[in-house]
Design a protein around this motif. Structure first.
Motif, PDB file in Angstrom:
ATOM      1  N   MET A   1       0.851  -1.374  -0.098  1.00 32.42           N
ATOM      2  CA  MET A   1      -0.084   0.088   0.165  1.00 32.42           C
ATOM      3  C   MET A   1       0.639   0.924   0.593  1.00 32.42           C
ATOM      4  N   MET A   2       0.429   1.773  -0.376  1.00 35.22           N
ATOM      5  CA  MET A   2       1.702   3.316  -0.870  1.00 35.22           C
ATOM      6  C   MET A   2       0.711   4.424   0.119  1.00 35.22           C
ATOM      7  N   MET A   3       1.896   4.730   1.089  1.00 37.42           N
ATOM      8  CA  MET A   3       1.770   5.759   2.348  1.00 37.42           C
ATOM      9  C   MET A   3       1.974   7.338   1.576  1.00 37.42           C
ATOM     10  N   SER A   4       1.147   7.963   2.345  1.00 32.59           N
ATOM     11  CA  SER A   4       1.639   9.179   1.635  1.00 32.59           C
ATOM     12  C   SER A   4       1.134   9.722   2.589  1.00 32.59           C
ATOM     13  N   ALA A   5       1.695  11.469   2.628  1.00 34.19           N
ATOM     14  CA  ALA A   5       1.493  12.810   3.958  1.00 34.19           C
ATOM     15  C   ALA A   5       0.393  12.598   4.656  1.00 34.19           C
ATOM     16  N   LEU A 186      22.733   6.094  14.201  1.00 26.85           N
ATOM     17  CA  LEU A 186      22.584   4.802  12.910  1.00 26.85           C
ATOM     18  C   LEU A 186      22.396   5.148  11.562  1.00 26.85           C
ATOM     19  N   VAL A 187      23.218   4.777  11.235  1.00 25.69           N
ATOM     20  CA  VAL A 187      22.647   5.211   9.835  1.00 25.69           C
ATOM     21  C   VAL A 187      22.559   3.571   8.461  1.00 25.69           C
ATOM     22  N   THR A 188      21.318   3.447   8.571  1.00 27.79           N
ATOM     23  CA  THR A 188      21.003   2.383   7.887  1.00 27.79           C
ATOM     24  C   THR A 188      21.425   2.405   6.156  1.00 27.79           C
ATOM     25  N   VAL A 203      25.399   4.514  -2.861  1.00 31.84           N
ATOM     26  CA  VAL A 203      24.972   6.169  -2.628  1.00 31.84           C
ATOM     27  C   VAL A 203      26.443   6.603  -1.470  1.00 31.84           C
ATOM     28  N   ARG A 204      26.536   8.061  -1.163  1.00 36.68           N
ATOM     29  CA  ARG A 204      27.025   8.643  -0.465  1.00 36.68           C
ATOM     30  C   ARG A 204      26.657   8.692   1.288  1.00 36.68           C
ATOM     31  N   ASP A 205      26.708   8.458   2.426  1.00 35.53           N
ATOM     32  CA  ASP A 205      26.062   8.946   3.513  1.00 35.53           C
ATOM     33  C   ASP A 205      26.261  10.194   3.107  1.00 35.53           C
ATOM     34  N   GLY A 254      19.087   7.361  10.500  1.00 39.17           N
ATOM     35  CA  GLY A 254      18.671   7.396   9.646  1.00 39.17           C
ATOM     36  C   GLY A 254      18.116   6.044   8.668  1.00 39.17           C
ATOM     37  N   GLY A 255      17.286   6.334   7.763  1.00 37.96           N
ATOM     38  CA  GLY A 255      16.918   5.460   6.574  1.00 37.96           C
ATOM     39  C   GLY A 255      15.832   4.887   6.944  1.00 37.96           C
ATOM     40  N   ALA A 256      15.459   3.926   6.255  1.00 43.58           N
ATOM     41  CA  ALA A 256      14.163   3.005   6.726  1.00 43.58           C
ATOM     42  C   ALA A 256      13.052   3.293   7.480  1.00 43.58           C
ATOM     43  N   SER A 257      12.483   4.516   7.609  1.00 41.97           N
ATOM     44  CA  SER A 257      11.600   4.680   8.162  1.00 41.97           C
ATOM     45  C   SER A 257      10.083   4.636   7.278  1.00 41.97           C
ATOM     46  N   GLY A 286       9.879  14.936   3.653  1.00 38.45           N
ATOM     47  CA  GLY A 286      10.490  14.340   5.300  1.00 38.45           C
ATOM     48  C   GLY A 286       9.198  13.817   5.802  1.00 38.45           C
ATOM     49  N   HIS A 287       7.631  13.450   5.391  1.00 39.68           N
ATOM     50  CA  HIS A 287       6.959  13.293   5.660  1.00 39.68           C
ATOM     51  C   HIS A 287       7.155  11.357   6.451  1.00 39.68           C
ATOM     52  N   PRO A 288       7.784  10.442   6.254  1.00 37.76           N
ATOM     53  CA  PRO A 288       7.800   9.150   6.644  1.00 37.76           C
ATOM     54  C   PRO A 288       8.827   9.584   7.853  1.00 37.76           C
ATOM     55  N   GLY A 306      13.670   8.723  13.877  1.00 35.77           N
ATOM     56  CA  GLY A 306      13.464   8.081  12.828  1.00 35.77           C
ATOM     57  C   GLY A 306      13.660   9.488  11.233  1.00 35.77           C
ATOM     58  N   LEU A 307      14.515   8.661  11.135  1.00 41.70           N
ATOM     59  CA  LEU A 307      15.121  10.091  10.032  1.00 41.70           C
ATOM     60  C   LEU A 307      14.734   9.076   8.528  1.00 41.70           C
ATOM     61  N   PRO A 308      13.973  10.084   7.809  1.00 42.32           N
ATOM     62  CA  PRO A 308      14.012   9.597   6.014  1.00 42.32           C
ATOM     63  C   PRO A 308      15.270   8.927   5.747  1.00 42.32           C
ATOM     64  N   GLY A 309      15.555   8.691   5.136  1.00 38.36           N
ATOM     65  CA  GLY A 309      16.632   8.738   4.217  1.00 38.36           C
ATOM     66  C   GLY A 309      17.096   9.447   3.015  1.00 38.36           C
ATOM     67  N   ASN A 310      16.324  10.041   2.492  1.00 40.17           N
ATOM     68  CA  ASN A 310      16.434  10.530   1.634  1.00 40.17           C
ATOM     69  C   ASN A 310      17.177  12.268   2.496  1.00 40.17           C
TER      70      ASN A 310
HETATM   71  N1  LIG Z   1       5.931   3.311  -0.743  1.00 34.01           N
HETATM   72  C1  LIG Z   1       6.670   4.468  -0.515  1.00 34.01           C
HETATM   73  N2  LIG Z   1       7.346   4.626  -0.882  1.00 34.01           N
HETATM   74  C2  LIG Z   1       7.912   5.569  -0.030  1.00 34.01           C
HETATM   75  C3  LIG Z   1       6.734   6.750   0.350  1.00 34.01           C
HETATM   76  C4  LIG Z   1       5.797   6.220   0.800  1.00 34.01           C
HETATM   77  O1  LIG Z   1       4.976   6.975   1.611  1.00 34.01           O
HETATM   78  N3  LIG Z   1       5.876   5.605   0.429  1.00 34.01           N
HETATM   79  N4  LIG Z   1       8.040   7.589   0.674  1.00 34.01           N
HETATM   80  C5  LIG Z   1       8.982   8.219  -0.209  1.00 34.01           C
HETATM   81  C6  LIG Z   1       9.827   9.487   0.778  1.00 34.01           C
HETATM   82  S1  LIG Z   1       9.097  11.062   1.289  1.00 34.01           S
HETATM   83  C7  LIG Z   1      10.920   8.761   1.718  1.00 34.01           C
HETATM   84  S2  LIG Z   1      11.658  10.369   1.831  1.00 34.01           S
HETATM   85  C8  LIG Z   1      11.658   7.640   1.406  1.00 34.01           C
HETATM   86  C9  LIG Z   1      12.471   7.545   2.822  1.00 34.01           C
HETATM   87  O2  LIG Z   1      12.381   6.648   2.663  1.00 34.01           O
HETATM   88  P1  LIG Z   1      13.523   5.359   4.224  1.00 34.01           P
HETATM   89  O3  LIG Z   1      13.455   6.028   5.293  1.00 34.01           O
HETATM   90  O4  LIG Z   1      12.798   4.503   4.152  1.00 34.01           O
HETATM   91  O5  LIG Z   1      14.942   5.791   3.467  1.00 34.01           O
HETATM   92  P2  LIG Z   1      15.133   4.492   2.505  1.00 34.01           P
HETATM   93  O6  LIG Z   1      14.698   4.242   1.819  1.00 34.01           O
HETATM   94  O7  LIG Z   1      16.191   3.857   3.098  1.00 34.01           O
HETATM   95  O8  LIG Z   1      16.109   5.799   1.679  1.00 34.01           O
HETATM   96  C10 LIG Z   1      15.616   6.137   0.820  1.00 34.01           C
HETATM   97  C11 LIG Z   1      16.188   6.639  -0.251  1.00 34.01           C
HETATM   98  O9  LIG Z   1      17.483   7.501   0.530  1.00 34.01           O
HETATM   99  C12 LIG Z   1      18.767   7.509   0.183  1.00 34.01           C
HETATM  100  N5  LIG Z   1      19.047   7.046   1.192  1.00 34.01           N
HETATM  101  C13 LIG Z   1      19.700   6.157   2.721  1.00 34.01           C
HETATM  102  N6  LIG Z   1      20.356   6.827   3.696  1.00 34.01           N
HETATM  103  C14 LIG Z   1      21.009   7.542   3.384  1.00 34.01           C
HETATM  104  C15 LIG Z   1      21.876   8.084   3.420  1.00 34.01           C
HETATM  105  N7  LIG Z   1      22.281   8.359   4.748  1.00 34.01           N
HETATM  106  N8  LIG Z   1      22.894   9.571   2.071  1.00 34.01           N
HETATM  107  C16 LIG Z   1      22.308   9.545   1.486  1.00 34.01           C
HETATM  108  N9  LIG Z   1      21.249   9.174   0.691  1.00 34.01           N
HETATM  109  C17 LIG Z   1      20.653   7.997   1.843  1.00 34.01           C
HETATM  110  C18 LIG Z   1      17.923   5.509  -0.356  1.00 34.01           C
HETATM  111  O10 LIG Z   1      19.534   5.373  -1.094  1.00 34.01           O
HETATM  112  C19 LIG Z   1      17.197   6.357  -1.235  1.00 34.01           C
HETATM  113  O11 LIG Z   1      17.451   6.460  -2.655  1.00 34.01           O
HETATM  114  O12 LIG Z   1      11.203   6.965   0.796  1.00 34.01           O
HETATM  115  C20 LIG Z   1      10.199   7.060  -0.327  1.00 34.01           C
HETATM  116  N10 LIG Z   1       9.336   5.866  -0.661  1.00 34.01           N
END
Ligand SMILES: Nc1nc2c(c(=O)[nH]1)N[C@H]1C(S)=C(S)[C@@H](COP(=O)(O)OP(=O)(O)OC[C@H]3O[C@@H](n4cnc5c(N)ncnc54)[C@H](O)[C@@H]3O)O[C@H]1N2
Ligand code: MOO
Length: 413
Positions: A1-5, A186-188, A203-205, A254-257, A286-288, A306-310
């Motif tokens: 299921m697609m999550m959204s803000a 913790l950076v995932t 991707v570089r952290d 960081g990430g996995a959120s 930043g919604h997730p 928990g911080l989103p990965g982007n």
């Molecule tokens: N089905 C859905 N997919 C996504 C949603 C959603 O609501 N439904 N939200 C999007 C949004 S908005 C974001 S923000 C990201 C958040 O993702 P996560 O927190 O789970 O993080 P990852 O999936 O691990 O990575 C996302 C993206 O960021 C890059 N990344 C991760 N860690 C790092 C770091 N330390 N430094 C630089 N870049 C990092 C990773 O490679 C991915 O490209 O989810 C969307 N998807």
């Protein structure tokens, strides 16, 4: 299921920030003021909050001293000059009688009986006699004139700046008791590299280098930092270890959120019995993002952020949840709103229907040279920190807002 803000569990942005602040204050209480305080050398105290009031342990100045280079004089002139004294030197003359003077350097203790200091520029010499016009009391810093012993000079909670360290040194302190909560990071991500050039698909952290600066700005310090793969059990073990070994009141992940197959933060927290207090915030980017309360029988509780990965989404989320939580835990004002400022909203800044938008802006004078205008810098896609790297602040644009002004969230400088 697609999550959204707009999912029903997403919390409004302002409410999420208040919740983070409350949780930060609560976790500090649970840890106890004593446990969070420690004494550090003055040069290391910058950015932390004073754990206790800064109290004067002596008068400032400690004795009556000269505020100008010239002559300490007693009574009306002309005066006979008895000798010379310099700051730090043993006094050659300890008292003056009317008609007597002592050549003196700024900062040197004046002899008893000194009524004023006659600066060189106002001094006239005729043979051995010194004369000049000087009002009684001029250019003498009296003992305790600036600060008296026992006075509370700064209250607990004051942020230590270079001026605070210098003031503490003037009062005779070698170190300061500060509250600087430890934070774990913790950076995932299997694809995340922590050094060097990322290869294809890697991707570089960019979160690891951002979080310590934000945490320090909020009054905390990152004491433990680790990179983990995308593994539920590994993340659970790292969270438990971070809590047990560091007793950190705040743990950042960081990430996995989000909602993907490798996004394990929620399940790892649930398996540890954590209470997820904020699960998604209605903001872009930043919604997730997530806020949880993690308890354990063996250690004090921790707030997990928990911080989103982007990376830009992570920065927006950090200014929403992490900085307010750490600042409250550090007993400090939230630096993102200090000073609180609203400014004119550029017409290029658009509102979103459901979510609060965080827009990287630079402040510029408007065409009439009046109030500053928040103008977007661009380059602020969720995966890029290019926009914020050249921005002054993030403009906070509430859903559907058509206000002509916007509140600013400061970025650290
Ligand atoms: N089905 C859905 N997919 C996504 C949603 C959603 O609501 N439904 N939200 C999007 C949004 S908005 C974001 S923000 C990201 C958040 O993702 P996560 O927190 O789970 O993080 P990852 O999936 O691990 O990575 C996302 C993206 O960021 C890059 N990344 C991760 N860690 C790092 C770091 N330390 N430094 C630089 N870049 C990092 C990773 O490679 C991915 O490209 O989810 C969307 N998807
Ligand atoms: O939080 Mo995500 O905002 O759009 O990258």
């Amino acid at each position: 299921m697609m999550m959204s803000a707009s999912d029903s569990h997403s919390l409004a942005w302002a409410a999420a920030r208040s919740t983070a602040r409350e949780l930060g204050a609560t976790v500090a209480q649970e840890h106890g003021d004593q446990k969070l305080a420690h004494t550090v050398a003055l040069a290391q105290a910058h950015g932390a909050a004073l754990a206790t009031d800064l109290v004067a342990t002596s008068d400032v100045p400690t004795v009556d001293t000269a505020a100008m280079d010239g002559y300490a004089v007693c009574g009306a002139g002309p005066w006979t000059v008895l000798g010379r004294t310099l700051a730090g030197a043993a006094p050659t003359v300890t008292a003056l009688a009317p008609g007597q003077a002592l050549e003196i350097a700024t900062g040197a203790p004046v002899p008893h009986g000194t009524e004023s200091v006659l600066p060189y520029e106002q001094a006239e010499h005729a043979g051995d006699d010194l004369s000049g016009n000087i009002a009684p009391g001029r250019h003498v810093r009296r003992r305790g004139e600036d600060i008296t012993v026992g006075q509370i000079v700064l209250p607990a909670g004051t942020q230590v700046t270079p001026s605070v360290s210098g003031l503490a040194a003037s009062l005779g302190y070698d170190g300061l008791e500060v509250r600087r909560p430890p934070v774990c990071l913790l950076v995932t991500g299997d694809e995340v590299r922590t050094s060097g050039q990322p290869g294809p698909g890697e991707v570089r952290d960019a979160i690891g280098p951002v979080v310590p600066g934000l945490v320090g700005w909020a009054g905390g310090t990152v004491t433990w930092q680790q990179h983990l793969g995308d593994d539920d059990a590994e993340l659970g073990r790292a969270l438990a270890r971070a809590q047990a070994e560091t007793a950190a009141p705040v743990i950042v992940v960081g990430g996995a959120s989000s909602a993907g197959p490798a996004d394990h933060l929620r399940s790892a927290l649930q398996k540890l019995g954590a209470d997820i207090v904020v699960d998604g915030v209605a903001c872009r980017p930043g919604h997730p993002q997530l806020l949880a309360w993690l308890t354990s029988p063996l250690s004090p509780p921790s707030v997990v952020v928990g911080l989103p990965g982007n990376p830009y989404a992570a920065l927006g989320a950090a200014l929403t949840l992490l900085v307010p939580a750490v600042a409250a835990c550090a007993n400090r004002v939230d630096p993102t709103r200090s000073p609180a400022l609203s400014c004119v909203r550029s017409t290029e800044i658009r509102a979103h229907d459901r979510d609060t938008r965080l827009v990287a802006v630079r402040l510029r004078a408007d065409e009439a040279g009046q109030a500053p205008v928040a103008a977007p810098v661009g380059h602020d896609r969720p995966a890029s920190l290019w926009g914020t790297a050249s921005a002054d602040a993030l403009a906070v644009v509430p859903p559907r807002s058509s206000h002509s002004t916007v509140d600013l969230l400061w970025l650290p400088r």
